[in-house]
Design a protein around this motif. Sequence first.
Motif, PDB file in Angstrom:
ATOM      1  N   UNK A   2      64.158  33.731  41.961  1.00 33.71           N
ATOM      2  CA  UNK A   2      63.751  33.658  40.570  1.00 33.71           C
ATOM      3  C   UNK A   2      64.939  33.274  39.685  1.00 33.71           C
ATOM      4  N   UNK A   3      64.636  32.938  38.439  1.00 36.41           N
ATOM      5  CA  UNK A   3      65.680  32.551  37.493  1.00 36.41           C
ATOM      6  C   UNK A   3      66.652  33.682  37.218  1.00 36.41           C
ATOM      7  N   UNK A   4      66.157  34.901  37.183  1.00 35.31           N
ATOM      8  CA  UNK A   4      67.022  36.054  36.924  1.00 35.31           C
ATOM      9  C   UNK A   4      67.983  36.270  38.083  1.00 35.31           C
ATOM     10  N   UNK A   5      67.500  36.157  39.312  1.00 33.16           N
ATOM     11  CA  UNK A   5      68.345  36.337  40.485  1.00 33.16           C
ATOM     12  C   UNK A   5      69.434  35.286  40.554  1.00 33.16           C
ATOM     13  N   UNK A   6      69.113  34.068  40.208  1.00 34.52           N
ATOM     14  CA  UNK A   6      70.087  32.980  40.211  1.00 34.52           C
ATOM     15  C   UNK A   6      71.173  33.236  39.178  1.00 34.52           C
ATOM     16  N   UNK A   7      70.777  33.711  38.021  1.00 30.62           N
ATOM     17  CA  UNK A   7      71.755  34.016  36.969  1.00 30.62           C
ATOM     18  C   UNK A   7      72.673  35.158  37.403  1.00 30.62           C
ATOM     19  N   UNK A   8      72.087  36.172  38.008  1.00 31.65           N
ATOM     20  CA  UNK A   8      72.903  37.296  38.482  1.00 31.65           C
ATOM     21  C   UNK A   8      73.910  36.839  39.517  1.00 31.65           C
ATOM     22  N   UNK A   9      73.487  35.948  40.430  1.00 33.24           N
ATOM     23  CA  UNK A   9      74.409  35.427  41.439  1.00 33.24           C
ATOM     24  C   UNK A   9      75.542  34.635  40.787  1.00 33.24           C
ATOM     25  N   UNK A  10      75.211  33.844  39.779  1.00 31.10           N
ATOM     26  CA  UNK A  10      76.256  33.082  39.077  1.00 31.10           C
ATOM     27  C   UNK A  10      77.259  34.012  38.392  1.00 31.10           C
TER      28      UNK A  10
END
Length: 80
Positions: A2-10
């Motif tokens: 999801x978009x939230x998971x991608x942001x957290x990884x970044x």
Amino acid sequence: MSGTGRREDEVRRMLEGPHPQVPAELAASAAERGARLLRRRRTLRRLWVLVAAVAVCAVWALTARPWEGPPAQAPPVESW
């Protein structure tokens, strides 16, 4: 993912990586700016209290007219 998971990884990758150098005078200038903002806010608050006090006194003076004395009492009129 999801978009939230991608942001957290970044964000995690950014925090794990090398940290950029911070200018040495940054903390001092930030503290100085904060103190200046607090002084300005305190001064404005005091100014508004002064303006409110002057307004209250002006309204009271216009309604009570303390500069005028009590009304003169005329002597009673006697009938003939």
